[in-house]
Each structure stands twice: as C-alpha cells, then as structure tokens.
Design a protein around this motif. Structure first.
Motif, PDB file in Angstrom:
ATOM      1  N   LEU A  56     -22.584   2.221  26.958  1.00  0.00           N
ATOM      2  CA  LEU A  56     -22.471   2.580  25.545  1.00  0.00           C
ATOM      3  C   LEU A  56     -23.680   3.376  25.050  1.00  0.00           C
ATOM      4  CD1 LEU A  56     -20.943   2.379  22.870  1.00  0.00           C
ATOM      5  CD2 LEU A  56     -22.095   0.212  22.455  1.00  0.00           C
ATOM      6  N   ASP A  57     -24.881   2.977  25.438  1.00  0.00           N
ATOM      7  CA  ASP A  57     -26.065   3.695  24.972  1.00  0.00           C
ATOM      8  C   ASP A  57     -26.026   5.152  25.424  1.00  0.00           C
ATOM      9  OD1 ASP A  57     -26.890   1.381  23.821  1.00  0.00           O
ATOM     10  OD2 ASP A  57     -28.747   1.168  24.963  1.00  0.00           O
ATOM     11  N   ARG A  58     -25.584   5.381  26.640  1.00  0.00           N
ATOM     12  CA  ARG A  58     -25.488   6.759  27.136  1.00  0.00           C
ATOM     13  C   ARG A  58     -24.477   7.549  26.324  1.00  0.00           C
ATOM     14  NH1 ARG A  58     -21.897   8.736  30.528  1.00  0.00           N
ATOM     15  NH2 ARG A  58     -21.222   6.653  31.143  1.00  0.00           N
ATOM     16  N   TRP A  59     -23.396   6.865  25.906  1.00  0.00           N
ATOM     17  CA  TRP A  59     -22.346   7.542  25.136  1.00  0.00           C
ATOM     18  C   TRP A  59     -22.823   7.853  23.714  1.00  0.00           C
ATOM     19  CZ3 TRP A  59     -18.749   9.453  28.011  1.00  0.00           C
ATOM     20  CH2 TRP A  59     -17.530   9.889  27.474  1.00  0.00           C
ATOM     21  N   LEU A  60     -23.663   6.975  23.167  1.00  0.00           N
ATOM     22  CA  LEU A  60     -24.189   7.183  21.814  1.00  0.00           C
ATOM     23  C   LEU A  60     -25.363   8.157  21.785  1.00  0.00           C
ATOM     24  CD1 LEU A  60     -24.186   3.496  20.498  1.00  0.00           C
ATOM     25  CD2 LEU A  60     -22.758   5.349  19.627  1.00  0.00           C
ATOM     26  N   ALA A  61     -26.081   8.244  22.884  1.00  0.00           N
ATOM     27  CA  ALA A  61     -27.284   9.077  22.920  1.00  0.00           C
ATOM     28  C   ALA A  61     -26.947  10.529  22.605  1.00  0.00           C
ATOM     29  CB  ALA A  61     -27.962   8.972  24.278  1.00  0.00           C
ATOM     30  N   GLY A  62     -27.690  11.117  21.689  1.00  0.00           N
ATOM     31  CA  GLY A  62     -27.476  12.509  21.338  1.00  0.00           C
ATOM     32  C   GLY A  62     -26.374  12.737  20.324  1.00  0.00           C
ATOM     33  N   ALA A  63     -25.677  11.673  19.910  1.00  0.00           N
ATOM     34  CA  ALA A  63     -24.598  11.827  18.932  1.00  0.00           C
ATOM     35  C   ALA A  63     -25.186  11.955  17.530  1.00  0.00           C
ATOM     36  CB  ALA A  63     -23.646  10.637  18.994  1.00  0.00           C
ATOM     37  N   ASP A  64     -24.481  12.693  16.695  1.00  0.00           N
ATOM     38  CA  ASP A  64     -24.892  12.856  15.304  1.00  0.00           C
ATOM     39  C   ASP A  64     -24.205  11.855  14.374  1.00  0.00           C
ATOM     40  OD1 ASP A  64     -26.472  15.433  15.551  1.00  0.00           O
ATOM     41  OD2 ASP A  64     -24.553  16.031  16.414  1.00  0.00           O
ATOM     42  N   ALA A  65     -23.034  11.364  14.805  1.00  0.00           N
ATOM     43  CA  ALA A  65     -22.263  10.476  13.922  1.00  0.00           C
ATOM     44  C   ALA A  65     -21.471   9.469  14.743  1.00  0.00           C
ATOM     45  CB  ALA A  65     -21.310  11.292  13.043  1.00  0.00           C
ATOM     46  N   LEU A  66     -21.282   8.292  14.143  1.00  0.00           N
ATOM     47  CA  LEU A  66     -20.441   7.237  14.699  1.00  0.00           C
ATOM     48  C   LEU A  66     -19.344   6.930  13.689  1.00  0.00           C
ATOM     49  CD1 LEU A  66     -19.742   4.761  16.551  1.00  0.00           C
ATOM     50  CD2 LEU A  66     -21.407   3.463  15.183  1.00  0.00           C
ATOM     51  N   VAL A  67     -18.097   6.914  14.148  1.00  0.00           N
ATOM     52  CA  VAL A  67     -16.966   6.513  13.316  1.00  0.00           C
ATOM     53  C   VAL A  67     -16.351   5.290  13.986  1.00  0.00           C
ATOM     54  CG1 VAL A  67     -14.749   7.172  12.324  1.00  0.00           C
ATOM     55  CG2 VAL A  67     -16.556   8.897  12.598  1.00  0.00           C
ATOM     56  N   HIS A  68     -16.545   4.124  13.368  1.00  0.00           N
ATOM     57  CA  HIS A  68     -16.121   2.865  13.995  1.00  0.00           C
ATOM     58  C   HIS A  68     -14.745   2.455  13.462  1.00  0.00           C
ATOM     59  CE1 HIS A  68     -16.165  -0.932  15.917  1.00  0.00           C
ATOM     60  NE2 HIS A  68     -16.608  -1.659  14.898  1.00  0.00           N
ATOM     61  N   LEU A  69     -13.719   2.686  14.289  1.00  0.00           N
ATOM     62  CA  LEU A  69     -12.343   2.318  13.936  1.00  0.00           C
ATOM     63  C   LEU A  69     -11.870   1.070  14.673  1.00  0.00           C
ATOM     64  CD1 LEU A  69     -10.600   5.840  14.154  1.00  0.00           C
ATOM     65  CD2 LEU A  69     -11.780   4.821  12.187  1.00  0.00           C
ATOM     66  N   ALA A  70     -12.536   0.697  15.760  1.00  0.00           N
ATOM     67  CA  ALA A  70     -12.055  -0.415  16.595  1.00  0.00           C
ATOM     68  C   ALA A  70     -12.151  -1.736  15.845  1.00  0.00           C
ATOM     69  CB  ALA A  70     -12.872  -0.483  17.885  1.00  0.00           C
ATOM     70  N   PHE A  71     -11.046  -2.495  15.821  1.00  0.00           N
ATOM     71  CA  PHE A  71     -11.012  -3.780  15.127  1.00  0.00           C
ATOM     72  C   PHE A  71      -9.722  -4.488  15.526  1.00  0.00           C
ATOM     73  CE2 PHE A  71     -12.193  -6.390  11.371  1.00  0.00           C
ATOM     74  CZ  PHE A  71     -13.571  -6.204  11.382  1.00  0.00           C
ATOM     75  N   VAL A  72      -9.783  -5.805  15.685  1.00  0.00           N
ATOM     76  CA  VAL A  72      -8.572  -6.593  15.896  1.00  0.00           C
ATOM     77  C   VAL A  72      -7.942  -6.840  14.528  1.00  0.00           C
ATOM     78  CG1 VAL A  72      -7.578  -8.735  16.778  1.00  0.00           C
ATOM     79  CG2 VAL A  72      -9.549  -7.692  17.936  1.00  0.00           C
ATOM     80  N   VAL A  73      -6.748  -6.298  14.303  1.00  0.00           N
ATOM     81  CA  VAL A  73      -6.088  -6.409  13.002  1.00  0.00           C
ATOM     82  C   VAL A  73      -5.218  -7.659  12.952  1.00  0.00           C
ATOM     83  CG1 VAL A  73      -4.536  -5.294  11.359  1.00  0.00           C
ATOM     84  CG2 VAL A  73      -6.118  -3.908  12.737  1.00  0.00           C
ATOM     85  N   LEU A  74      -4.287  -7.766  13.890  1.00  0.00           N
ATOM     86  CA  LEU A  74      -3.380  -8.914  13.938  1.00  0.00           C
ATOM     87  C   LEU A  74      -3.835  -9.846  15.049  1.00  0.00           C
ATOM     88  CD1 LEU A  74       0.038  -7.075  13.500  1.00  0.00           C
ATOM     89  CD2 LEU A  74      -1.392  -8.153  11.749  1.00  0.00           C
ATOM     90  N   ARG A  75      -4.154 -11.049  14.683  1.00  0.00           N
ATOM     91  CA  ARG A  75      -4.739 -11.994  15.637  1.00  0.00           C
ATOM     92  C   ARG A  75      -3.781 -12.372  16.757  1.00  0.00           C
ATOM     93  NH1 ARG A  75      -6.445 -18.014  13.738  1.00  0.00           N
ATOM     94  NH2 ARG A  75      -6.566 -18.987  15.778  1.00  0.00           N
ATOM     95  N   GLY A  76      -2.490 -12.536  16.441  1.00  0.00           N
ATOM     96  CA  GLY A  76      -1.550 -12.986  17.466  1.00  0.00           C
ATOM     97  C   GLY A  76      -1.968 -14.336  18.015  1.00  0.00           C
ATOM     98  N   ARG A  77      -2.067 -14.434  19.327  1.00  0.00           N
ATOM     99  CA  ARG A  77      -2.487 -15.691  19.960  1.00  0.00           C
ATOM    100  C   ARG A  77      -3.962 -15.682  20.349  1.00  0.00           C
ATOM    101  NH1 ARG A  77       1.746 -18.892  20.840  1.00  0.00           N
ATOM    102  NH2 ARG A  77       3.852 -18.024  20.952  1.00  0.00           N
ATOM    103  N   THR A  78      -4.677 -14.666  19.910  1.00  0.00           N
ATOM    104  CA  THR A  78      -6.107 -14.584  20.197  1.00  0.00           C
ATOM    105  C   THR A  78      -6.847 -15.709  19.474  1.00  0.00           C
ATOM    106  OG1 THR A  78      -5.966 -12.188  20.363  1.00  0.00           O
ATOM    107  CG2 THR A  78      -8.157 -13.113  20.046  1.00  0.00           C
ATOM    108  N   ALA A  79      -7.778 -16.361  20.164  1.00  0.00           N
ATOM    109  CA  ALA A  79      -8.587 -17.400  19.527  1.00  0.00           C
ATOM    110  C   ALA A  79      -9.397 -16.787  18.394  1.00  0.00           C
ATOM    111  CB  ALA A  79      -9.512 -18.045  20.554  1.00  0.00           C
ATOM    112  N   LEU A  80      -9.535 -17.530  17.309  1.00  0.00           N
ATOM    113  CA  LEU A  80     -10.253 -17.019  16.143  1.00  0.00           C
ATOM    114  C   LEU A  80     -11.687 -16.653  16.501  1.00  0.00           C
ATOM    115  CD1 LEU A  80     -10.159 -16.407  13.139  1.00  0.00           C
ATOM    116  CD2 LEU A  80     -10.771 -18.791  12.686  1.00  0.00           C
TER     117      LEU A  80
END
Length: 305
Positions: A56-80
């Motif tokens: 991840l650090d290599r992927w972020l290095a040199g970037a000008d912006a981060l757009v964070h869209l990743a999120f678990v929306v519907l829990r389903g059977r995932t433990a809280l």
C-alpha cells in the motif's frame, strides 16, 4: 495529478473512475480493491490487494490525492467486529498512512446516514445514526476521528446514492410493490445520482476545501410516493411488519443488511447542500425524480436530468 481510489471494483467506482480518467488534470489513477478492478483506461492501473497490505505505501507514494470509497455497506453474515475492523480501523489506518506519505488531498466518502433524520440539515447538525444500522455508525466513527486527527481531510456526505449501478437493495426497495403505512404528512427523503457524486469527487480534488459537505439532488419525495409511481396497486405494510420481514430475511439469508435501516423509512431526512454549492461549485445534474427514474423507471416520469 495522480489519484489513488480504494474500492475500485465497487459500484460507485464505476462512475468515479471514468470521471477521473476523463478529467484533463488527472494524469494517472491507481485503483485498489480486494477484487480485481475490471475498469480499463490508459490512465488507470489496478491493484488487487487488501488496504492493509504490504504494497500500500508503494501505491500511495507519489500520489497527489486519495479517494476512499471502500466500505462494507451491507453486513450480511459478516461479524460486526470484522465489519468495524474494515470500515473504521482500516479507514483510519489508510488516512494516517496517506497523510504520512504526503498525499495532499484526502477524500472520504461518508454518508448522510450519519444524521439519522431531520429536515434541511446542514453540516453542523449532530450525528444520530439509526440504532442497529452499523454502516451509519461506522461512517460517523470515521468522520469523528478524522475531524480530530486529520481535519484537512474532505468528507463527502451523499444521501442515498442511486443510478444504474447502485446497491441492489436500493433497486429492490424501489421496484417492490410495498410501502410502509405512515400517517400524513409523509416523511420526506432525498437521493443523489452516482454521476453527480462522481462530479463532487472531481470538484473536491482542487482548491483548499476541507471538512464535511452534504450531497443531495434537488427536491424530495416520500417512499410511499416513489413506490406508487411504479405500482398502481402498491400494498401498505405496517412499520412493525416491515421490520419483521427485513429481520427475517437478514437472519435466514444474510440479505437486506441489518434491519435497523428500516427505521429510516419512517422519518424525514433532507439536506442543505449550500456549502457544496458555494465552496465546491457542485451542482447536481439530476433532480430526485430523475435520479430515481434512472434507477428504476417511473410511470410517466416526473423528473428531468
């Protein structure tokens, strides 16, 4: 500008990635997701990896912006606890690493669900997520932590994101022939089209804006009205019956997400988006009815993009 997008294989990313790659000021887009990102463009590079992975650090290095869209929306059977580890701890670790590596623009895709309910709410309204709706509580927790430790981060709070690629649950809610029986006046809701959210992300990349910004289409609607426009013989259900049906579906199949969100159908939630209009220069192309129609067609459509 080099932009990193998390959740690059997700639904909203299907609107955000093209908008970024078409923007003349963006020279490269790096997408990260647990699933292989399927989007293809000369400016786009995809990485299949976990957000806490060693690369991840290599992927972020040199970037000008981060757009964070990743999120678990519907829990389903995932433990809280697992859901929280991804949504809250994972998000905060990501922002800390991006800040440490000098990523200047850090954008978090939050949600109007942090408010729980209210009318014409601006960004100073207190958080009151619906009980039992973990997604909303996690968004609120990330926002509160960012306000304390990374106040330069920009936090977008869209209302329900609709459009052709939206969450199947939202499409199912609009398409099914039932609505919650409630006394008049009916609670008023809003939404925002996925393409308008993508344009808000573009607007957020430039300038010095920071902090929270509400995003919603013009106008409002009641859930009863939205369903009746699609079904002449729509059937009313009591709120108690709706709770039982959604709760049963969640317990038996993991579908529909946690039943806490059902309470949101019984209360108004509308936003004041003046700050996004004036500080970001953002104006939605779709009004509420046009956005709903782009998701599940209306009878004799009401709105226009």
């Amino acid at each position: 500008m080099k932009v990193v997008v998390t959740g690059a294989a997700g639904r909203l990313a299907q609107a955000v990635l093209p908008a970024l790659c078409q923007h003349p000021g963006v020279e490269e887009v790096r997408g990260i997701d647990l699933r292989p990102p399927a989007y293809a463009h000369p400016k786009f590079r995809g990485l299949q990896a976990a957000l806490g992975g060693p690369g991840l650090d290599r992927w972020l290095a040199g970037a000008d912006a981060l757009v964070h869209l990743a999120f678990v929306v519907l829990r389903g059977r995932t433990a809280l606890a697992t859901m929280r580890a991804v949504n809250v701890e994972g998000s905060l670790t990501l922002f800390a690493r991006a800040k440490r590596l000098g990523v200047r623009r850090r954008i978090f895709l939050s949600s109007a669900a942090v408010y729980g309910g209210g009318e014409a709410l601006d960004e100073t309204a207190p958080f009151a997520p619906l009980p039992g709706f973990a997604y909303a509580w996690h968004k609120a927790a990330v926002e509160q932590a960012l306000q304390a430790c990374d106040p330069q981060a920009l936090r977008l709070r869209p209302h329900a994101i609709v459009g052709p690629r939206c969450q199947p649950l939202l499409k199912a809610l609009l398409a099914q022939p039932f609505y919650v029986r409630l006394p008049d006046p009916q609670p008023q809701l809003q939404c925002v089209h996925e393409e308008d959210v993508a344009q808000a992300v573009i607007a957020a990349l430039t300038g010095d804006a920071r902090g929270p910004f509400n995003l919603a289409a013009e106008g409002s609607f009641s859930f009863r009205e939205a369903v009746r426009e699609r079904h002449r013989r729509a059937v009313p259900l009591s709120l108690a019956a709706a709770r039982r049906l959604v709760g049963l579906g969640w317990r038996l199949t993991g579908l529909f997400g946690e039943p806490g969100w059902v309470e949101g159908l019984a209360r108004s939630l509308t936003l004041d988006c003046t700050r996004a209009h004036t500080e970001l220069g953002w104006r939605p192309r779709y009004d509420c009815w046009a956005a709903l129609e782009a998701t599940v067609p209306l009878r004799g459509g009401k709105g226009t993009p």
